[in-house]
Every structure is written in structure tokens, then in C-alpha cells.
Design a protein around this motif. Sequence first.
Motif, PDB file in Angstrom:
ATOM      1  N   HIS A  32       0.907  -1.101  -0.086  1.00 45.81           N
ATOM      2  CA  HIS A  32       0.010   0.135  -0.098  1.00 45.81           C
ATOM      3  C   HIS A  32       0.811   1.324   0.165  1.00 45.81           C
ATOM      4  O   HIS A  32       1.833   1.323   0.809  1.00 45.81           O
ATOM      5  N   ILE A  33       0.658   2.053  -0.922  1.00 42.39           N
ATOM      6  CA  ILE A  33       1.530   3.161  -0.941  1.00 42.39           C
ATOM      7  C   ILE A  33       1.048   4.498  -0.156  1.00 42.39           C
ATOM      8  O   ILE A  33      -0.232   4.894  -0.079  1.00 42.39           O
ATOM      9  N   HIS A  34       2.039   4.936   0.770  1.00 41.97           N
ATOM     10  CA  HIS A  34       1.822   5.833   1.709  1.00 41.97           C
ATOM     11  C   HIS A  34       3.125   6.699   1.911  1.00 41.97           C
ATOM     12  O   HIS A  34       3.884   6.205   1.894  1.00 41.97           O
ATOM     13  N   TYR A  35       2.877   8.147   2.118  1.00 39.83           N
ATOM     14  CA  TYR A  35       4.109   9.022   2.307  1.00 39.83           C
ATOM     15  C   TYR A  35       4.724   8.675   3.585  1.00 39.83           C
ATOM     16  O   TYR A  35       4.149   8.537   4.629  1.00 39.83           O
ATOM     17  N   HIS A  36       6.137   8.315   3.556  1.00 38.16           N
ATOM     18  CA  HIS A  36       6.909   7.955   4.530  1.00 38.16           C
ATOM     19  C   HIS A  36       8.200   8.558   4.367  1.00 38.16           C
ATOM     20  O   HIS A  36       9.005   8.269   3.458  1.00 38.16           O
ATOM     21  N   LYS A  37       8.666   9.446   5.241  1.00 38.36           N
ATOM     22  CA  LYS A  37      10.139  10.077   5.155  1.00 38.36           C
ATOM     23  C   LYS A  37      11.008   9.083   5.501  1.00 38.36           C
ATOM     24  O   LYS A  37      10.992   8.573   6.907  1.00 38.36           O
ATOM     25  N   THR A  38      11.972   8.668   4.640  1.00 37.41           N
ATOM     26  CA  THR A  38      13.242   7.911   5.077  1.00 37.41           C
ATOM     27  C   THR A  38      14.220   8.604   6.069  1.00 37.41           C
ATOM     28  O   THR A  38      14.738   9.553   5.357  1.00 37.41           O
ATOM     29  N   GLN A  39      14.420   8.325   7.176  1.00 42.19           N
ATOM     30  CA  GLN A  39      15.159   9.063   7.929  1.00 42.19           C
ATOM     31  C   GLN A  39      16.763   8.357   8.035  1.00 42.19           C
ATOM     32  O   GLN A  39      17.653   9.037   8.369  1.00 42.19           O
ATOM     33  N   TYR A  40      16.903   6.873   7.478  1.00 44.29           N
ATOM     34  CA  TYR A  40      18.195   6.254   7.707  1.00 44.29           C
ATOM     35  C   TYR A  40      18.029   5.327   6.600  1.00 44.29           C
ATOM     36  O   TYR A  40      16.976   4.871   6.065  1.00 44.29           O
ATOM     37  N   VAL A  41      19.273   4.543   6.594  1.00 45.08           N
ATOM     38  CA  VAL A  41      19.161   3.376   5.348  1.00 45.08           C
ATOM     39  C   VAL A  41      18.494   2.315   5.862  1.00 45.08           C
ATOM     40  O   VAL A  41      18.512   1.800   6.881  1.00 45.08           O
ATOM     41  N   PRO A  62      -3.380   0.550 -10.456  1.00 44.99           N
ATOM     42  CA  PRO A  62      -3.287   1.843  -9.674  1.00 44.99           C
ATOM     43  C   PRO A  62      -3.247   1.561  -8.001  1.00 44.99           C
ATOM     44  O   PRO A  62      -4.157   0.675  -7.670  1.00 44.99           O
ATOM     45  N   ARG A  63      -2.275   2.241  -7.497  1.00 45.43           N
ATOM     46  CA  ARG A  63      -2.465   2.263  -6.072  1.00 45.43           C
ATOM     47  C   ARG A  63      -3.197   3.172  -5.394  1.00 45.43           C
ATOM     48  O   ARG A  63      -3.246   4.233  -5.720  1.00 45.43           O
ATOM     49  N   ILE A  64      -3.544   2.693  -4.011  1.00 41.84           N
ATOM     50  CA  ILE A  64      -4.395   3.829  -3.255  1.00 41.84           C
ATOM     51  C   ILE A  64      -3.244   4.521  -2.713  1.00 41.84           C
ATOM     52  O   ILE A  64      -2.065   4.045  -1.783  1.00 41.84           O
ATOM     53  N   VAL A  65      -3.255   5.660  -2.543  1.00 41.74           N
ATOM     54  CA  VAL A  65      -2.220   6.686  -2.257  1.00 41.74           C
ATOM     55  C   VAL A  65      -2.700   7.427  -0.870  1.00 41.74           C
ATOM     56  O   VAL A  65      -3.816   8.099  -1.002  1.00 41.74           O
ATOM     57  N   GLU A  66      -1.838   7.536   0.136  1.00 39.75           N
ATOM     58  CA  GLU A  66      -2.395   8.424   1.411  1.00 39.75           C
ATOM     59  C   GLU A  66      -1.068   9.321   1.047  1.00 39.75           C
ATOM     60  O   GLU A  66       0.009   8.993   1.613  1.00 39.75           O
ATOM     61  N   SER A  67      -1.465  10.551   1.287  1.00 37.06           N
ATOM     62  CA  SER A  67      -0.301  11.527   1.126  1.00 37.06           C
ATOM     63  C   SER A  67      -0.516  12.723   2.008  1.00 37.06           C
ATOM     64  O   SER A  67      -1.739  13.239   2.063  1.00 37.06           O
ATOM     65  N   THR A  68       0.396  13.295   2.899  1.00 30.50           N
ATOM     66  CA  THR A  68       0.190  14.467   3.575  1.00 30.50           C
ATOM     67  C   THR A  68       0.992  15.515   3.010  1.00 30.50           C
ATOM     68  O   THR A  68       1.100  16.652   3.461  1.00 30.50           O
ATOM     69  N   LYS A  69       1.803  15.257   1.762  1.00 35.75           N
ATOM     70  CA  LYS A  69       2.145  16.340   1.154  1.00 35.75           C
ATOM     71  C   LYS A  69       1.451  17.289   0.339  1.00 35.75           C
ATOM     72  O   LYS A  69       0.361  16.908  -0.134  1.00 35.75           O
ATOM     73  N   ARG A  70       1.719  18.446   0.311  1.00 34.52           N
ATOM     74  CA  ARG A  70       0.906  19.534  -0.440  1.00 34.52           C
ATOM     75  C   ARG A  70       1.217  19.490  -1.926  1.00 34.52           C
ATOM     76  O   ARG A  70       2.478  19.205  -2.245  1.00 34.52           O
ATOM     77  N   SER A  71       0.143  19.504  -2.884  1.00 32.21           N
ATOM     78  CA  SER A  71       0.573  19.604  -4.307  1.00 32.21           C
ATOM     79  C   SER A  71       0.936  21.134  -4.527  1.00 32.21           C
ATOM     80  O   SER A  71       0.568  22.171  -3.896  1.00 32.21           O
TER      81      SER A  71
END
Length: 167
Positions: free
Chosen positions: A25-34, A156-165
Motif C-alpha cells: 500500500h503506498i503512503h508517504y513516509h520520510k526515510t530517516q536512515y538506510v 493503480p495504488r491507493i495513495v495516502e499523502s500528507t504532502k501538499r501539491s
Amino acid sequence: MKKIILMGRSECGKTTLRQALKGEHIHYHKTQYVNHFDVVIDTPGEYAETAHLGRALALYSYEADVVGLLINAEEPYSLFPPNIVSQSTRPVIGIVTQIDSPYGDPDQAERWLRLSGCETVFRVSSYTGEGIWQILDYLREPGDVLPWDKEEAEKPRIVESTKRSPV
């Protein structure tokens, strides 16, 4: 399956591509480390953007079978210098992300990746699934069976994003 390390600047789509390659499932996630995920190594964009942290990417690339350089189709410039691929002891592929963006220029992004030395370049949209199966085919080794099929990978994937367009 061959292990791939994804490298590129922040927000170019590395984590989203990782989720699409794994059928998640695609969702926004900031990668903080490898992060190591079975066959995908996801890296923070700051590592590619900072000289001191960039050295860590070179070391982590030894843990992968393939290096994936990512450029977002909306990029105003390339983060990768010309012929940087010659520095790698692993095969390097180019990946143009967000090819379905109305603000993108995937042709320009592909030219930058080829200038960097990538002979194989894939164009993908993690949201529509376009191009995902081609990368999976490239990474597949004889006898590998994926837990999902081609039709599933191209859905197509379900997208949950907290980013602004962009406005």
C-alpha cells in the motif's frame, strides 16, 4: 531476486518506488536512515545531497547487486555528475520516477541519467504501476517467483499523502 539500492535526492520517489516494487500500500513516509527491505535498500535523499553522507552510499552499494539512480521527471537539474556510473563496481540502472506528472519532463530526466552513464533506464509511475513490472523483470533471477502477478503490479495504488501539491 537481485538486491537493489535506490539512490536519489529527497522526494524523488525512492520510498514510493520501494513500496510499489514490494506490492505494498503506498503512503508517504520520510526515510530517516538506510533501510534494508529484503531485496530493496532504501536510502535518505540527504545522503545523495551531502558530500560526507555520500560516502556512506558508496559503502552501502557493496551490499546490493544493482544500483538504481533515481531522478524525478519534475527535477530542474540532475544530482548526478556525468559518467558517475564508472565509479561503481555494480551494474547501475537509471529510473525516471513520476512520469505521469503534468509538470514533468521524463525525456530530460532520461537524458541526464544516460549522461551519468546509465545504459538501462526505466520510466515508472509508482501510482499507476507503469514500468514497475519491467524493473521487477530486470531484478528477477531464474527460479524467482513473485508473490503477485503482472496485472496486480500494474494496478493503480491507493495513495495516502500528507504532502501538499504544487500551487
